[in-house]
Design a protein around this motif. Structure first.
Motif, PDB file in Angstrom:
ATOM      1  N   ASP A  74       0.830  -1.205   0.000  1.00  0.00           N
ATOM      2  CA  ASP A  74       0.000   0.000   0.000  1.00  0.00           C
ATOM      3  C   ASP A  74       0.863   1.252   0.000  1.00  0.00           C
ATOM      4  O   ASP A  74       2.016   1.221   0.436  1.00  0.00           O
ATOM      5  CB  ASP A  74      -0.905   0.023   1.244  1.00  0.00           C
TER       6      ASP A  74
ATOM      7  N   ARG B  25      -6.393   1.938  -4.626  1.00  0.00           N
ATOM      8  CA  ARG B  25      -7.483   0.958  -4.708  1.00  0.00           C
ATOM      9  C   ARG B  25      -8.183   1.057  -6.074  1.00  0.00           C
ATOM     10  O   ARG B  25      -8.424   0.046  -6.736  1.00  0.00           O
ATOM     11  CB  ARG B  25      -8.473   1.206  -3.564  1.00  0.00           C
ATOM     12  N   GLU B  26      -8.481   2.290  -6.493  1.00  0.00           N
ATOM     13  CA  GLU B  26      -9.145   2.487  -7.790  1.00  0.00           C
ATOM     14  C   GLU B  26      -8.250   2.007  -8.933  1.00  0.00           C
ATOM     15  O   GLU B  26      -8.715   1.341  -9.861  1.00  0.00           O
ATOM     16  CB  GLU B  26      -9.502   3.969  -7.968  1.00  0.00           C
TER      17      GLU B  26
ATOM     18  N   ARG C   8      -5.841  -0.251  -8.779  1.00  0.00           N
ATOM     19  CA  ARG C   8      -5.736  -1.722  -8.741  1.00  0.00           C
ATOM     20  C   ARG C   8      -6.978  -2.360  -9.364  1.00  0.00           C
ATOM     21  O   ARG C   8      -6.873  -3.326 -10.123  1.00  0.00           O
ATOM     22  CB  ARG C   8      -5.575  -2.196  -7.300  1.00  0.00           C
ATOM     23  N   GLU C   9      -8.154  -1.820  -9.033  1.00  0.00           N
ATOM     24  CA  GLU C   9      -9.394  -2.357  -9.597  1.00  0.00           C
ATOM     25  C   GLU C   9      -9.401  -2.209 -11.119  1.00  0.00           C
ATOM     26  O   GLU C   9      -9.771  -3.147 -11.835  1.00  0.00           O
ATOM     27  CB  GLU C   9     -10.608  -1.658  -8.981  1.00  0.00           C
TER      28      GLU C   9
END
Length: 165
Positions: free
Chosen positions: A40, A66-67, A69-70
């Motif tokens: 992270d 997070r965005e 990675r998605e």
């Protein structure tokens, strides 16, 4: 050709730099053509990238990571491909008439009040736009074909140099 130019613009050093701004750590060990880091981002006051712009752009690095990675997982993107996608602006593709129509539609619907044109090849990268798209925009009546003054200063409503107006 434009896709290859974008890929060239995202060589390993700039890709690494863009990612390090969000992750706030040295990522030189990660392959730009591999997956995103499995660690992270570091959150805190001390950032790898100095300056307020980086902090302002990445206020919530965990959410950005997070965005990203998605998006990378959903589309099977490498770090480099993700950085190209994340940093790309509007791209117009098609004939001169199609491009002019897209630009005009965006302006008429108040989705845009102007565009920054960035040639992928210099010099001369904007020549096809000027030679082919601008005349179509002029035909549509959305791009002027005459100017009231004979100098840039006159067209901007500025007094001539040296005058005390």
């Amino acid at each position: 050709m434009a896709a290859e130019a974008r890929r060239h613009d995202h060589r390993p050093d700039p890709v690494e730099h863009e990612l390090e701004e969000v992750w706030n750590r040295d990522l030189s060990g990660y392959d730009p053509d591999g997956p995103l880091p499995d660690v992270d981002p570091l959150v805190g006051e001390h950032t790898v990238a100095k300056g307020r712009a980086s902090v302002r752009m990445n206020r919530d690095p965990l959410a950005v990571a997070r965005e990203w990675r998605e998006r990378a997982e959903a589309k099977g993107l490498s770090i480099r491909e993700l950085m190209i996608e994340a940093s790309s602006r509007q791209t117009f593709v098609g004939s001169a008439r199609t491009v002019a129509e897209q630009i005009d539609d965006l302006v008429q619907s108040d989705a845009s009040d102007g565009f920054i044109l960035v040639p992928h090849i210099t010099p001369g990268g904007l020549d096809p736009f000027v030679d082919q798209v601008v005349p179509v925009l002029q035909e549509r009546g959305v791009y002027r074909d005459e100017y009231p003054g004979s100098t840039l200063r006159e067209n901007l409503g500025l007094p001539p140099l040296g005058s005390r107006a």
